[in-house]
Structure formats: C-alpha cells, structure tokens
Design a protein around this motif. Structure first.
Motif, PDB file in Angstrom:
ATOM      1  N   ARG A 116     -59.495 -37.535  -1.143  1.00 46.15           N
ATOM      2  CA  ARG A 116     -59.421 -36.334  -1.165  1.00 46.15           C
ATOM      3  C   ARG A 116     -60.102 -35.553  -2.613  1.00 46.15           C
ATOM      4  O   ARG A 116     -61.144 -35.187  -2.611  1.00 46.15           O
ATOM      5  N   TYR A 117     -59.890 -36.014  -3.150  1.00 45.48           N
ATOM      6  CA  TYR A 117     -60.290 -34.916  -4.600  1.00 45.48           C
ATOM      7  C   TYR A 117     -60.904 -35.794  -5.986  1.00 45.48           C
ATOM      8  O   TYR A 117     -61.460 -35.460  -7.036  1.00 45.48           O
ATOM      9  N   LEU A 118     -60.603 -36.820  -5.511  1.00 45.58           N
ATOM     10  CA  LEU A 118     -61.317 -38.013  -6.608  1.00 45.58           C
ATOM     11  C   LEU A 118     -62.776 -38.569  -6.317  1.00 45.58           C
ATOM     12  O   LEU A 118     -63.841 -39.307  -6.508  1.00 45.58           O
ATOM     13  N   GLY A 119     -62.863 -38.524  -4.746  1.00 42.31           N
ATOM     14  CA  GLY A 119     -63.917 -39.106  -3.935  1.00 42.31           C
ATOM     15  C   GLY A 119     -63.500 -40.652  -3.840  1.00 42.31           C
ATOM     16  O   GLY A 119     -62.559 -41.354  -3.522  1.00 42.31           O
ATOM     17  N   LYS A 120     -64.578 -41.495  -2.601  1.00 40.64           N
ATOM     18  CA  LYS A 120     -63.517 -42.718  -2.106  1.00 40.64           C
ATOM     19  C   LYS A 120     -63.702 -43.965  -3.385  1.00 40.64           C
ATOM     20  O   LYS A 120     -63.064 -43.774  -2.944  1.00 40.64           O
ATOM     21  N   TYR A 140     -55.897 -31.024 -12.206  1.00 41.06           N
ATOM     22  CA  TYR A 140     -57.186 -30.801 -11.859  1.00 41.06           C
ATOM     23  C   TYR A 140     -57.257 -30.498 -10.427  1.00 41.06           C
ATOM     24  O   TYR A 140     -58.485 -29.498  -9.708  1.00 41.06           O
ATOM     25  N   ILE A 141     -57.038 -30.501  -9.628  1.00 43.35           N
ATOM     26  CA  ILE A 141     -56.634 -30.260  -7.575  1.00 43.35           C
ATOM     27  C   ILE A 141     -56.056 -28.369  -7.644  1.00 43.35           C
ATOM     28  O   ILE A 141     -57.415 -27.702  -7.346  1.00 43.35           O
ATOM     29  N   THR A 142     -55.048 -27.805  -8.940  1.00 42.41           N
ATOM     30  CA  THR A 142     -55.278 -26.054  -8.486  1.00 42.41           C
ATOM     31  C   THR A 142     -57.095 -25.645  -9.354  1.00 42.41           C
ATOM     32  O   THR A 142     -57.268 -25.076  -8.703  1.00 42.41           O
ATOM     33  N   VAL A 143     -56.917 -26.793 -10.690  1.00 42.68           N
ATOM     34  CA  VAL A 143     -58.865 -26.295 -10.281  1.00 42.68           C
ATOM     35  C   VAL A 143     -59.823 -26.078  -9.776  1.00 42.68           C
ATOM     36  O   VAL A 143     -60.584 -25.373  -9.198  1.00 42.68           O
ATOM     37  N   CYS A 144     -60.173 -27.759  -9.087  1.00 44.87           N
ATOM     38  CA  CYS A 144     -60.739 -27.437  -7.876  1.00 44.87           C
ATOM     39  C   CYS A 144     -60.633 -26.945  -6.945  1.00 44.87           C
ATOM     40  O   CYS A 144     -61.148 -26.123  -5.623  1.00 44.87           O
ATOM     41  N   GLN A 145     -58.963 -26.168  -5.968  1.00 45.69           N
ATOM     42  CA  GLN A 145     -58.837 -24.992  -5.395  1.00 45.69           C
ATOM     43  C   GLN A 145     -59.906 -23.475  -5.348  1.00 45.69           C
ATOM     44  O   GLN A 145     -60.291 -23.213  -4.916  1.00 45.69           O
ATOM     45  N   ARG A 146     -59.663 -23.433  -6.576  1.00 51.83           N
ATOM     46  CA  ARG A 146     -59.513 -21.797  -7.395  1.00 51.83           C
ATOM     47  C   ARG A 146     -61.360 -22.012  -7.064  1.00 51.83           C
ATOM     48  O   ARG A 146     -61.701 -21.141  -6.821  1.00 51.83           O
ATOM     49  N   TRP A 147     -61.816 -23.195  -7.674  1.00 48.31           N
ATOM     50  CA  TRP A 147     -63.739 -23.282  -8.124  1.00 48.31           C
ATOM     51  C   TRP A 147     -64.193 -23.488  -6.722  1.00 48.31           C
ATOM     52  O   TRP A 147     -65.170 -22.444  -6.277  1.00 48.31           O
ATOM     53  N   VAL A 184     -44.317 -33.168  -6.288  1.00 49.68           N
ATOM     54  CA  VAL A 184     -44.228 -32.052  -5.631  1.00 49.68           C
ATOM     55  C   VAL A 184     -45.123 -30.765  -5.053  1.00 49.68           C
ATOM     56  O   VAL A 184     -46.078 -30.913  -3.874  1.00 49.68           O
ATOM     57  N   GLN A 185     -45.165 -30.189  -6.351  1.00 47.64           N
ATOM     58  CA  GLN A 185     -46.480 -29.210  -5.846  1.00 47.64           C
ATOM     59  C   GLN A 185     -47.392 -30.233  -5.396  1.00 47.64           C
ATOM     60  O   GLN A 185     -48.291 -29.767  -4.741  1.00 47.64           O
ATOM     61  N   ILE A 186     -48.595 -31.131  -5.870  1.00 43.77           N
ATOM     62  CA  ILE A 186     -49.567 -31.494  -5.633  1.00 43.77           C
ATOM     63  C   ILE A 186     -48.840 -32.361  -4.226  1.00 43.77           C
ATOM     64  O   ILE A 186     -50.225 -32.018  -3.933  1.00 43.77           O
ATOM     65  N   MET A 187     -47.990 -32.756  -3.168  1.00 44.86           N
ATOM     66  CA  MET A 187     -47.937 -33.283  -2.804  1.00 44.86           C
ATOM     67  C   MET A 187     -47.976 -32.327  -1.333  1.00 44.86           C
ATOM     68  O   MET A 187     -48.622 -32.359  -0.085  1.00 44.86           O
ATOM     69  N   ALA A 188     -47.847 -31.092  -1.440  1.00 46.81           N
ATOM     70  CA  ALA A 188     -47.376 -29.803  -0.645  1.00 46.81           C
ATOM     71  C   ALA A 188     -48.777 -29.450  -0.924  1.00 46.81           C
ATOM     72  O   ALA A 188     -49.056 -27.918   0.123  1.00 46.81           O
ATOM     73  N   LYS A 189     -49.816 -29.373  -1.237  1.00 46.20           N
ATOM     74  CA  LYS A 189     -51.399 -28.694  -1.476  1.00 46.20           C
ATOM     75  C   LYS A 189     -51.618 -29.132   0.234  1.00 46.20           C
ATOM     76  O   LYS A 189     -52.521 -29.205   1.115  1.00 46.20           O
ATOM     77  N   HIS A 190     -51.292 -30.709   0.655  1.00 45.72           N
ATOM     78  CA  HIS A 190     -51.494 -31.265   1.921  1.00 45.72           C
ATOM     79  C   HIS A 190     -50.348 -32.289   2.493  1.00 45.72           C
ATOM     80  O   HIS A 190     -50.154 -33.754   2.325  1.00 45.72           O
ATOM     81  N   PRO A 191     -49.807 -31.452   3.244  1.00 51.32           N
ATOM     82  CA  PRO A 191     -48.318 -32.168   3.174  1.00 51.32           C
ATOM     83  C   PRO A 191     -48.608 -33.598   4.738  1.00 51.32           C
ATOM     84  O   PRO A 191     -47.687 -33.611   3.890  1.00 51.32           O
ATOM     85  N   GLY A 192     -49.316 -33.526   4.602  1.00 51.96           N
ATOM     86  CA  GLY A 192     -49.756 -34.549   5.789  1.00 51.96           C
ATOM     87  C   GLY A 192     -50.039 -35.868   4.677  1.00 51.96           C
ATOM     88  O   GLY A 192     -50.216 -37.142   5.304  1.00 51.96           O
ATOM     89  N   ASP A 193     -50.889 -36.180   3.729  1.00 58.17           N
ATOM     90  CA  ASP A 193     -51.365 -36.830   3.133  1.00 58.17           C
ATOM     91  C   ASP A 193     -51.171 -37.442   2.180  1.00 58.17           C
ATOM     92  O   ASP A 193     -49.312 -37.469   2.184  1.00 58.17           O
ATOM     93  N   THR A 194     -50.881 -38.993   2.348  1.00 51.97           N
ATOM     94  CA  THR A 194     -50.722 -39.866   1.057  1.00 51.97           C
ATOM     95  C   THR A 194     -50.936 -39.391  -0.017  1.00 51.97           C
ATOM     96  O   THR A 194     -52.063 -38.726   0.159  1.00 51.97           O
ATOM     97  N   LEU A 195     -50.241 -40.323  -0.422  1.00 48.49           N
ATOM     98  CA  LEU A 195     -50.981 -40.339  -2.334  1.00 48.49           C
ATOM     99  C   LEU A 195     -52.566 -40.529  -2.516  1.00 48.49           C
ATOM    100  O   LEU A 195     -53.470 -40.102  -2.741  1.00 48.49           O
ATOM    101  N   PHE A 196     -52.688 -42.069  -1.502  1.00 48.00           N
ATOM    102  CA  PHE A 196     -54.105 -42.077  -1.346  1.00 48.00           C
ATOM    103  C   PHE A 196     -55.013 -41.035  -0.644  1.00 48.00           C
ATOM    104  O   PHE A 196     -56.247 -41.347  -1.273  1.00 48.00           O
ATOM    105  N   ASP A 197     -54.168 -40.609   0.144  1.00 48.11           N
ATOM    106  CA  ASP A 197     -55.379 -39.774   1.296  1.00 48.11           C
ATOM    107  C   ASP A 197     -55.642 -38.678  -0.233  1.00 48.11           C
ATOM    108  O   ASP A 197     -57.554 -38.042  -0.007  1.00 48.11           O
TER     109      ASP A 197
END
Length: 366
Positions: free
Chosen positions: A78-82, A353-360, A61-74
């Motif tokens: 977004r965070y790992l590259g295309k 990983y997402i948390t570290v990326c956002q803080r950076w 839930v916390q992962i998906m709440a970072k960008h509520p409109g995105d799917t898992l693929f998005d």
C-alpha cells in the motif's frame, strides 16, 4: 468483510502468544549473558531492554492500526508500491526463516545434549516435525490456543526456581553500579535480543477481535516477559557467585540440577522436557510467519506446501550434517544482528514514513 474474521483471537490469546514467543532460549542463557557484560548489575540492563522493546512494540501496533484489516504484506504494498512491497516482504520472509532455523537448530541441540544424546539428530527432527506441522498448518488460532495451553501447563516452572533462594546470598547483588553505567548500557543489546518475538504482533494484529486493546495487550505481554527474565536472572545472581555464573552455559538448568528425589535422579531432564513446550512456542510462530508470507507472496490461501518443504529441509540437513554448538551460536548471533534492522529500526522508520505520507495526502486533498 475482513478475511481474518473467521480466525479471530482473544486479547488473552494475543498477550500469551507474544510473551510465549519471547520466553524461549533467553530463559536458559540470559543470566550468563548479562553477567558477562555487566556482572550482577545486568538486571538493570534487562529493564532498559524491556523499555526499548516496549516502545518499538507500540510502534508496531500504531502501524497496523492505520489499516486494521491489512496484513503486513498489504501495508508494504500500500505504501511502498507493488514491487518494492514484494521485495520488502521477501526480506521479512528471509528474516523469519533465519529466526526459525536458529531456534529449531538450538532446540535440537538442547534435546540431543540433555535428553536423547544417543539418538541421531534427523530422527529427533523427524519426531518434532509432526507437531510442528500440525501447529503451523492450524494457523493463528491454533498457535494462540497452544500458547494459552502451554502458559498454564508450565506455570509451576518459574515458581520451582524460587526453591534455590534458601541457599542464596543477596550480598552478591551489592554494590549497585559496580563498574558504572557503561557496562550496563553495553549489555542492553543482549537483553533486547532476548525480548525478540514481539514482532509477531505484525502477524497477530489483523486477527485480534479487540484491536483497540492491542497496545495494552502488547505492553502486558512485555511485562510478563520482563518479570520472568528478572526472576530467573536475580535467582541465578544470588545463588551463584558473580564470577561462578559465567562458567555455566545454561545456568537456569544448573539451578534445578541439585534437586534430588528418592524416585528420580536427574530432575533437570524432567524440567527440560516440560520446557520444550515453551521452546516450541518460540519456533512455531517464526515458521508460520515465513510460510504464510510465502503463501501471501504467491497469492496462495493457506497452502501447506511451504511448510512441508521447510520441515523436510530440516530433516535432510540433520540427515547429512549435524551443526556444532559453535555454528548454532554463530547462527543465533547473526539472527540477533539482523534483528536490529528488521525488528527495531524498521518499525520506527516505517511508522514515520506512513505518518508523513498520510499528512501529505491530507494536504493534497484540501
């Protein structure tokens, strides 16, 4: 505009869909599996497994709440590259296909053994493929509506399992911690596999109309599953002897076998026929996850071709070859082992990983 707005689901649908995916074949096999590992202390393993599952669920839930409109693929792209994101999505699709194949094959095995023993497997699969296609092609809203329907339609079934308590022996539960904590902890791996299905929150979250309640919703879904598993397991423990329960392949069905009526001889067939609605709700979300992931990967909007290909493959497999029960068990065991990475390790690592990326990124922007 959020592309999922027109297909929003309510919090109740969100809760019952997740719990419906979880309550599948575990109801039939979990009492025997935990009894083999921890005897009648296995119910403690179920509670520990529920706690671990709930923690991972909240990470999703916390992962998906970072960008509520995105799917898992998005989120992956977004965070790992295309290209790495697409590779991750391919692995997620393969995991969903493995889960779908394991559950559908298990469903065919149960129907063939208990209900239609003389009917060829491919004919049974052909009949099941029709509602599978209708539900999968209908998308998240239809799947969630079906989950609500089957929950209330089969609500009487857990209550029916209280009847054997009149012949139960509660002394079977004593003493607690017969062999210590080690067997209980070792059995947790069987219980967390029984809770599989909560990862469908990755798919459901973008469609939830009240995303602020997603954490509460997935917690309630896990609690519903916990109560069902505890009820069935404890009833089996106090009805069968600690050694006798391990002799039954599906002890839950053995609970209803002694039920006799003047107008009906084998009540377990009626019970299992209604239970097929529950098992269906375990299979369909994984089929949808795999086929919808393929559509996202190739930028197709809800195309039915992947569904047709997958269901046709099921029919062809059973036309040329019928897997044995041992092979199906091995397939489900493989699914359970892969779930440790995809369902339990991946959400925790990806959230960190997402948390570290956002803080950076925030530090760079200052």
């Amino acid at each position: 505009m959020n592309k999922c707005v027109k297909r929003e689901i309510s919090l109740l649908q969100y809760i019952l869909t997740i719990s419906g995916v979880q309550v599948g074949f575990g109801v039939l096999t979990l009492p025997r599996e935990v009894a083999q590992g921890a005897s009648t202390d296995g119910w403690i393993s179920i509670i520990i497994g529920w706690a671990l599952t709930t923690l991972v669920s909240l990470c999703i839930v916390q992962i998906m709440a970072k960008h509520p409109g995105d799917t898992l693929f998005d989120m992956l792209t977004r965070y790992l590259g295309k290209w790495v994101g697409k590779a991750g999505m391919v692995l997620w699709i393969l995991y969903s296909l493995l889960a779908a194949v394991s559950l559908v094959f298990s469903l065919l095995l149960v129907v063939h053994i208990w209900i239609l023993p003389r009917t060829p497997g491919y004919l049974i699969m052909l009949l099941l493929a029709i509602p599978m296609y209708m539900l999968t092609h209908g998308g998240v809203r239809i799947i969630s509506r079906y989950a609500v329907f089957h929950f209330f339609f089969t609500l009487w079934m857990p209550l029916l399992l209280f009847i054997p308590l009149k012949d139960s022996h509660w002394v079977y539960l004593l003493p607690l911690l017969k062999e210590g904590w080690l067997p209980i902890f070792n059995t947790v791996k069987s219980t967390i596999i029984a809770f599989l299905g909560f990862e469908f929150a990755f798919v459901l979250y973008p469609y939830l109309n009240n995303k602020q309640s997603a954490g509460k919703g997935i917690f309630i879904a896990n609690v519903i599953t916990l109560f069902i598993y505890l009820q069935i397991t404890l009833v089996c423990f106090v009805y069968f002897s600690p050694d006798g329960i391990t002799e039954f392949l599906w002890p839950t069905l053995s609970l209803v076998t002694p039920f006799h009526f003047s107008f009906l001889e084998r009540f377990e067939i009626i019970f299992l026929s209604f239970y097929l609605f529950v098992i269906f709700d375990s299979c369909i979300p994984y089929i949808f996850t795999a086929t919808d992931g393929i559509n996202q990967l190739f930028n197709k909007k809800g195309g039915p071709l992947p569904i047709w290909i997958l269901l046709s493959a099921y029919v062809l497999i059973f036309f040329f070859y019928t897997p044995s029960s041992y092979q199906i068990d091995a397939l489900r065991e493989l699914w359970g082992k892969t779930s440790y990475f995809f369902v339990f390790i991946f959400p925790v690592v990806f959230l960190l990983y997402i948390t570290v990326c956002q803080r950076w990124q925030r530090r760079r922007s200052k």
